[in-house]
Scaffold this motif. Structure first.
Motif, short mmCIF file in Angstrom:
data_model
loop_
_atom_site.label_atom_id
_atom_site.label_comp_id
_atom_site.label_asym_id
_atom_site.label_seq_id
_atom_site.Cartn_x
_atom_site.Cartn_y
_atom_site.Cartn_z
N LEU A 78 43.54 40.78 56.30
CA LEU A 78 43.48 41.78 55.03
C LEU A 78 43.45 43.19 55.50
N ALA A 79 43.19 43.21 56.82
CA ALA A 79 43.06 44.80 57.42
C ALA A 79 44.25 45.70 57.36
N ASP A 80 45.55 45.08 57.35
CA ASP A 80 46.67 45.83 57.46
C ASP A 80 47.00 46.45 55.93
N GLY A 81 46.45 45.72 54.87
CA GLY A 81 46.86 46.28 53.70
C GLY A 81 47.99 45.46 52.87
N ASP A 82 48.78 44.62 53.49
CA ASP A 82 49.70 43.93 52.95
C ASP A 82 49.23 43.15 51.68
N VAL A 83 48.19 42.44 51.87
CA VAL A 83 47.74 41.35 50.96
C VAL A 83 46.80 42.22 49.75
N THR A 84 47.17 41.87 48.68
CA THR A 84 46.73 42.35 47.56
C THR A 84 45.90 41.54 46.59
N GLU A 85 45.88 40.24 46.93
CA GLU A 85 44.99 39.33 46.20
C GLU A 85 44.70 37.88 47.13
N VAL A 86 43.44 37.56 46.91
CA VAL A 86 42.89 36.45 47.68
C VAL A 86 42.57 35.66 46.47
N ILE A 87 42.95 34.25 46.81
CA ILE A 87 42.51 33.30 45.93
C ILE A 87 41.69 32.29 46.42
N LEU A 88 40.59 32.14 45.79
CA LEU A 88 39.39 31.49 46.59
C LEU A 88 39.66 30.05 45.95
N ALA A 89 40.09 29.17 46.83
CA ALA A 89 40.30 27.60 46.42
C ALA A 89 39.42 26.56 47.26
N THR A 90 38.16 26.88 47.43
CA THR A 90 37.17 26.10 47.82
C THR A 90 37.06 24.99 46.71
N ASN A 91 36.41 23.90 47.27
CA ASN A 91 36.03 22.76 46.14
C ASN A 91 35.12 23.27 45.04
N LEU A 122 36.98 45.86 50.12
CA LEU A 122 38.14 46.13 50.78
C LEU A 122 39.08 46.59 49.86
N GLY A 123 39.09 46.48 48.65
CA GLY A 123 40.12 46.78 47.75
C GLY A 123 41.03 45.62 47.22
N VAL A 124 40.69 44.64 47.77
CA VAL A 124 41.61 43.62 47.61
C VAL A 124 41.45 42.70 46.19
N ASP A 125 42.25 42.25 45.45
CA ASP A 125 41.68 41.39 44.11
C ASP A 125 41.51 40.20 44.92
N VAL A 126 40.18 39.88 44.07
CA VAL A 126 39.86 38.07 44.47
C VAL A 126 39.63 37.46 43.25
N SER A 127 40.40 36.17 43.39
CA SER A 127 40.25 35.36 42.12
C SER A 127 39.89 33.89 42.49
N ARG A 128 39.51 33.18 41.64
CA ARG A 128 39.12 31.91 41.84
C ARG A 128 39.99 30.71 40.94
N LEU A 129 40.11 29.75 41.42
CA LEU A 129 40.80 28.57 40.73
C LEU A 129 40.32 28.31 39.30
N ALA A 130 41.00 28.22 38.22
CA ALA A 130 40.38 28.12 36.94
C ALA A 130 39.41 26.94 36.88
N SER A 131 38.61 26.99 36.02
CA SER A 131 37.80 25.75 35.65
C SER A 131 38.65 24.99 35.03
N GLY A 132 38.61 23.54 35.00
CA GLY A 132 39.52 22.72 34.52
C GLY A 132 39.29 21.41 35.65
N LEU A 133 39.12 22.09 36.72
CA LEU A 133 38.79 20.87 37.72
C LEU A 133 37.47 20.31 37.43
#
Lengths: 205, 205
Positions: free
Chosen positions: B138-151, B170-181
Motif C-alpha cells: 500500500l506504501a507506493d500509493g497506487d492502491v485506493t481500496e482494500v476489500i477485506l474478504a476474510t470469513n 494510510l488514506g486508503v478506502d477499506v471495504s468489507r464483503l456485504a452481509s448476505g454470506l
C-alpha cells in the motif's frame, strides 16, 4: 458451475490434480478442491506417501489365482491361511465384498470372487464370470457348502439362482445370506452387525 | 468399526492406501475404501496420472512472493496479469479463497493472502500473518481500496477490524464483503452468485 482455476494463480498443475481427483467415486468438484488445497498445504512427505501408496497398490496387488480376490503374495491371505475352514466357500461378486464379510468376524471359510454378476443387459453371462473356476474348486469334494453372498438386488439374485441350480446337482449344500439386508441395497455398505447376522441366519436353498 | 483389512487378501499395500486416503479432508473410512477399490480396479494409467498430479502439484506450485497465493511461475497469474485493476487489493485468509472469488467473475483487482487469521487462542497475531507485506504494497500509493474478504466468523471479523484500523489511517478506502454470506459460514463453500453479490454490495468501513 465451473471450477476451472487455470485462469489464475494456481496454474495447470492444480487443474490437473482437480481433474484426477474428480474422477474418484464420491468426489465432486467441491470435494476435489478441498482435497487439492489440503494436499497443497500438507507436508510434502504426506503428499509423497499418498502418491506412493497409489502406485504401490497397483504394482503389488493382483488377483489371487484361486479365489480371484486381491492378493499381495502368490495367493491371497485367506487362501494361504491353513487355519481357515476349507469346507465352505463364500461366493461374492467383487473383492470389496470379501472385505465387508471379513470385517464381520463371523465367517471363517474360504471365498470365491465372481468378478461381477450375471447381467444380460450388459452381455455378462456365467462365461464372463469366474464360474468355471468355482466349479473346478468344488470338484475335489472337500467343499461341503457354498454360501451365495451376491448383492440382494436383481442381478445378484439372478446370479445366486443360476449358481444354486448349477451347484446343487454336485451334491454340495448351497445357502444364501439371510434376508435382513435391505432389498435393493448394496452389500458393501451394510453395517457389520447386520451383515454378520445375515451370515449366521443364512437359509438353505 | 474397524476397517483394517491387513488380515486378509488385500495385504499391506491396500492398508497403506486406506490410511493415506483417510487423512484427506471429508474422506471417512468408507469413502477411503470406496476410492481405494476404485483405484485397484482402474486402468493403471489413471492411477499413475493421479499419483503424478499429486507429486507435480507439490513440485510446481509455490507461494507468489507478492500476494502469497499459489503460483506456478515467478509470480501468480493474477499478479502477473497486466490487465487486472491494480488500484484494488482483496485481502483473504487462504489461497483457496482466491479461487472462490475468481469463480464469481465479479472481481478484477489484485489479491493478498494473509495465510490465516488473527486468533489469540492459537497465538496467531498480525506478526504471524502477511500483514507487513500488505502494508508495504500500500506504501507506493497506487492502491485506493482494500476489500477485506476474510470469513464472516469471529476470527475473520477480528482480523478485518484490525486491518481496517491499520489501513484507514494510510488514506486508503477499506471495504468489507456485504452481509448476505451466512454468518459463521465458510467463504470457501459459498455459491458463486451469493459471493458475487456480496462483492458487489461490499460496504465501506
Amino acid at each position: 458451475m465451473d471450477f476451472d482455476v487455470s485462469s489464475h494463480a494456481d496454474g495447470h498443475a492444480l487443474q490437473r490434480l482437480l481433474d484426477e481427483l474428480g474422477r474418484l467415486p464420491g468426489v465432486g468438484p467441491k470435494s476435489a478442491q478441498r482435497i487439492a488445497y489440503h494436499i497443497l498445504g500438507a507436508d510434502p512427505e504426506e503428499a509423497r506417501r499418498l502418491a506412493t501408496a497409489i502406485l504401490e497398490v497397483k504394482q503389488q496387488v493382483h488377483f489371487c489365482p484361486i479365489c480371484f480376490s486381491y492378493a499381495t503374495h502368490d495367493v491371497c491371505d485367506v487362501c494361504g491361511d491353513q487355519s481357515r475352514d476349507r469346507t465352505r466357500i463364500c461366493v461374492v461378486s467383487e473383492p470389496r465384498d470379501v472385505s465387508a464379510i471379513e470385517r464381520t468376524g463371523t465367517y471363517h471359510g474360504l471365498y470365491h470372487v465372481l468378478g461381477g454378476v450375471i447381467s444380460p443387459m450388459d452381455k455378462i453371462g456365467p462365461e464372463q464370470l469366474h464360474v468355471r473356476e468355482l466349479l473346478s474348486r468344488l470338484a475335489d469334494g472337500d467343499v461341503t457348502e457354498v454360501i451365495l453372498a451376491t448383492n440382494p438386488d436383481v442381478e445378484g439374485e439372478t446370479t445366486a439362482t443360476y449358481l444354486s441350480r448349477t451347484i446343487k446337482p454336485l451334491g454340495v449344500d448351497v445357502s444364501r445370506l439371510a434376508s435382513g439386508l435391505p432389498v435393493g441395497g448394496d452389500l458393501e455398505y451394510a453395517d457389520e452387525v447386520t451383515l454378520g447376522r445375515a451370515i449366521e441366519a443364512r437359509r438353505m436353498l
